[in-house]
Every structure is written in structure tokens, then in C-alpha cells.
Design an enzyme around this catalytic site. Sequence first.
Site, PDB file in Angstrom:
ATOM      1  N   ARG A  73       0.881  -1.155  -0.070  1.00 27.73           N
ATOM      2  CA  ARG A  73       0.039  -0.134  -0.017  1.00 27.73           C
ATOM      3  C   ARG A  73       0.800   1.118   0.083  1.00 27.73           C
ATOM      4  NH1 ARG A  73      -1.627   2.399   4.186  1.00 27.73           N
ATOM      5  NH2 ARG A  73      -2.165   0.552   5.342  1.00 27.73           N
ATOM      6  N   TYR A 126     -13.180  17.397 -14.669  1.00 26.03           N
ATOM      7  CA  TYR A 126     -14.018  16.254 -14.363  1.00 26.03           C
ATOM      8  C   TYR A 126     -14.961  15.853 -13.514  1.00 26.03           C
ATOM      9  CZ  TYR A 126     -14.543  11.020 -13.641  1.00 26.03           C
ATOM     10  OH  TYR A 126     -15.062   9.898 -13.444  1.00 26.03           O
ATOM     11  N   ASP A 198      -4.657  18.939 -14.006  1.00 24.26           N
ATOM     12  CA  ASP A 198      -4.895  17.559 -14.376  1.00 24.26           C
ATOM     13  C   ASP A 198      -4.736  17.580 -15.867  1.00 24.26           C
ATOM     14  OD1 ASP A 198      -6.098  15.421 -15.647  1.00 24.26           O
ATOM     15  OD2 ASP A 198      -7.841  15.391 -14.092  1.00 24.26           O
ATOM     16  N   LYS A 223      -6.216   6.478 -18.812  1.00 24.88           N
ATOM     17  CA  LYS A 223      -6.644   6.999 -20.237  1.00 24.88           C
ATOM     18  C   LYS A 223      -5.419   6.771 -21.070  1.00 24.88           C
ATOM     19  CE  LYS A 223     -10.519   7.976 -18.513  1.00 24.88           C
ATOM     20  NZ  LYS A 223     -10.190   8.696 -17.028  1.00 24.88           N
TER      21      LYS A 223
HETATM   22  C1  LIG Z   1      -9.982  14.628 -16.764  1.00 26.19           C
HETATM   23  C2  LIG Z   1      -9.948  13.439 -15.610  1.00 26.19           C
HETATM   24  N1  LIG Z   1      -9.586  13.394 -14.690  1.00 26.19           N
HETATM   25  C3  LIG Z   1      -9.507  12.553 -13.783  1.00 26.19           C
HETATM   26  C4  LIG Z   1     -10.316  11.247 -14.235  1.00 26.19           C
HETATM   27  C5  LIG Z   1     -10.495  10.389 -13.052  1.00 26.19           C
HETATM   28  O1  LIG Z   1      -9.833   9.030 -13.261  1.00 26.19           O
HETATM   29  P1  LIG Z   1     -10.073   7.753 -12.781  1.00 26.19           P
HETATM   30  O2  LIG Z   1     -11.296   6.996 -13.504  1.00 26.19           O
HETATM   31  O3  LIG Z   1      -8.954   7.020 -13.398  1.00 26.19           O
HETATM   32  O4  LIG Z   1     -10.330   7.775 -11.505  1.00 26.19           O
HETATM   33  C6  LIG Z   1     -11.047  11.446 -15.401  1.00 26.19           C
HETATM   34  C7  LIG Z   1     -11.804  10.230 -15.663  1.00 26.19           C
HETATM   35  O5  LIG Z   1     -12.845   9.949 -16.441  1.00 26.19           O
HETATM   36  C8  LIG Z   1     -10.881  12.292 -16.264  1.00 26.19           C
HETATM   37  O6  LIG Z   1     -11.365  12.307 -17.336  1.00 26.19           O
END
Ligand SMILES: Cc1ncc(COP(=O)(O)O)c(C=O)c1O
Length: 415
Positions: A73, A126, A198, A223
Site C-alpha cells: 500500500r 471532470y 490535471d 486514459k
Molecule cells: C480529466 C479526468 N481526470 C480524472 C479522471 C478520474 O480518473 P479515474 O477514472 O482513473 O479515477 C477522469 C476520468 O474520467 C478524467 O477524465
Amino acid sequence: MSGEPAVPRTPVRRGFEPLPEWVGPTTRLVHGARRPDWNAGAVVPPVYQTSTFHWPAEHSEATAHSRPYLYTRVENPTADVPAELIRQLEGGEAAKLFGSGMGAISATVLSLVQSGDEVVAAGGLYGGTTDLVTDLLPRIGVRARVLTDDEAAAPEARLGPTSRLVLLESPTNPCLRVHDIARWARACDAVGALLVVDNTFASPVNQNPLALGADLVVHSATKYLGGHSDLIAGALVGPRALVDRVDAKTYYGSSLDPFAAFLLARSLKTLALRVARQNANGAAVAAAAARHPAVARVHYPGRASPEEEALAARQMRGRGGVLALSLRGGAPAVERFVSRLRFAHIAASLGGVETLVSVPRLTSHRHMNDAELRAAGIDDGLVRLALGIEDTDDLVRDVTEALDALPPSPRAAPL
Ligand SMILES: Cc1ncc(COP(=O)(O)O)c(C=O)c1O
């Protein structure tokens, strides 16, 4: 055997063989995390599928660099490999991986803010991040401010003395707006706030926020970094002091499983090749869709205005494989278009080798009411394409033929 130590006393050597500064991104991704000397000579790093590690008393005296591993962890040698590759590609001092993008984002935010602070969500974030900011943070005494994309164009006016942390995405989802990362970094510096970008939608191949002045970068590694729609992971990159502050809170509990770390390390080797094809596919499909009479508007980084085009050219090396189309025929046209695509899976997510299509109004943004959808630029005819690495001509043909199948719209006058 009597007199023999029960476990090897050789200290574990952390770190990887350094590469010359001049190597390109693909060479870096293929060779950037080598340590065959302690992987039994294996060319491919193995999966250390273990929850815990030998930890005899003398290990407590080891130095930080030779310290053995303790517990998965907290840390795992398999996860160190993709962490190192992502660190190098983003140009940061340290990197930490998590069990998901949301794990990375929530651990980062929760480790760095306290009651009385303000967190600013700049522009279209997001949905999960928006929920964290607007729902959880106020419950622990942190004020949240959510800006529209247009408000986020003037960062200096949006920050105050209690602003502690800014979350920014560029390009945004689903309208692919481009925000000025360097300008946000200067505005944050002026008030002593941390800028967390992000970088999921750009990928580190196309954009490096740290070089533009951001304090930290987060990714949904699910992604582009994972790239094959077969793993969930998150990453944080930045200065060691800040990453260590997040790393110290291992009890938040979002750690990457060793097998997912292995898949991520394998996938990263082809990241630059995949993203180059996705950039080409995005540009070609955006251009073809912009010429089609069934399309009212194409959302692709830089297309919103000449200013955003100049900004995208300045801060991005490529525009990515995600675009959204506003279809003139509204919701019925979206339904028909989606059903006519041959190659696209109807699914949320992006950055994988296979093309996905989704309707933000019904998926990622379904929690929004009509006014919020309008403010976010999401109309009834909006459909998002997350292009994969299929051949460019095939995707252009598929999208064009699906658009050709739409009946002429009464609103088909040029906008
Ligand atoms: C821009 C963005 N940031 C964060 C996330 C969250 O990522 P995760 O689904 O890997 O938790 C997403 C998920 O779709 C996203 O599109």
C-alpha cells in the site's frame, strides 16, 4: 544453515540507470526505467505480486536511498517503474502512483488543504473532481469555488488571500477548451496558492504543465498512459517536497496493484507512438467534421477562438485524439450518428487504442441540470469522440458516412 542470515542483508538499490539528457520521448519510455541487475537480468521488469516485504530489524537503519520495501500500500518495485517513466516524461522531481485518477486527485487535495482554505476549480473539471470540491471539501471546512470556462480565462480576478489550491484541466472535457497554464501559475504564485493541473486530456506527450509553472500534475493513467482500456490508475508528479507530503498520507489507501502497475509499464513504452497517431486522427476527423453540413460546431483544442488557437500552439505539442461535435439535429441526430459508427464502442473514457463515443449529457455530465449544461457548453446535439489508433482514413470515412446518414436538419443554416 546456522550462522547464515535468514534474509539477504544486501541493501536494496533504489533508482534506475540514468539516460542521456538528449534522448527523445520514445527512447525514454522504452529505456527510462532499467535495473536488470536486480531483476535477475530480466529485460522486462517482473510483477512483484506481494503485499509485504522482509523487514528485519537492521533494515530500520538503512538510508532513504537503499531502504528496502515495506508494504505494497505504501510502495512496490513494480509500481516504481511506471512512476519513474511518468516522472521523466512530465519533467518532475518525484512521482507517485495511485489506484485511480480520482485516488491521485483526492489524496493530493486532502493532503494539501485544511479548514479555512479555499479551493478553486478552474473551468470544466471532470465530474468526480467537481464532486470532491463541491461536496466533500465544504464538509471539512474548505470553501470551494467553481468557475465556468469563460470565468477561468481571467485567473487574476478569481483568486484571493485564502485561495490555497487551484485545480485546472486543459484541454477541458467535453468542449476541449484550452486554459492558459502559465498565466494561472503566475496568478497562483501572486497569492501563494498551489496550481494542480490535471493533464489527462493532453497527455505528457503533448503538454508539460510543470514546465509552464504548475506546482503539481495529476493524471488519470487509466486514459492515454494505460492506453488499452484495461486498467485503472492515477499519477501525481512534482517537486519532491510536495509529492512527499501526499505520499506520507498512505492511509488514504489508494495504491496501485502490482499487476496494474506491470500493465501500465508495458503500455507506456508505446505512449508516444500511440499519441502521435491519436493527434493525427483528431486533427483529420475535426477537419472533416467541420466541413460537414450536419455539424454545427466542432470542439477541438484551439478551435474555440483565435486566442485559444494561439494559446494551444504555444503550450501544446499536439492536440490529442478527443473531439466533440455539436450536431444540428440535436438529440435524435446524436442517437442516429452514434448507431451508424462502425468502429466506435459506445463507452465512457478516452485515450485507448480503440475509438469510443459517448454522449456527455447522458454519461459524464448527467448530474447537471439544464442551466449547468448550458453554462458548460453542452447542447442536446453534443457527442464526444475519443479516437483510438485506427487508420486515419478509416476513422474519417466512418465519421463522414455516419454524418451523411443524418437527415437534413431544419436548422441547417450556417451559424
Ligand atoms: C480529466 C479526468 N481526470 C480524472 C479522471 C478520474 O480518473 P479515474 O477514472 O482513473 O479515477 C477522469 C476520468 O474520467 C478524467 O477524465
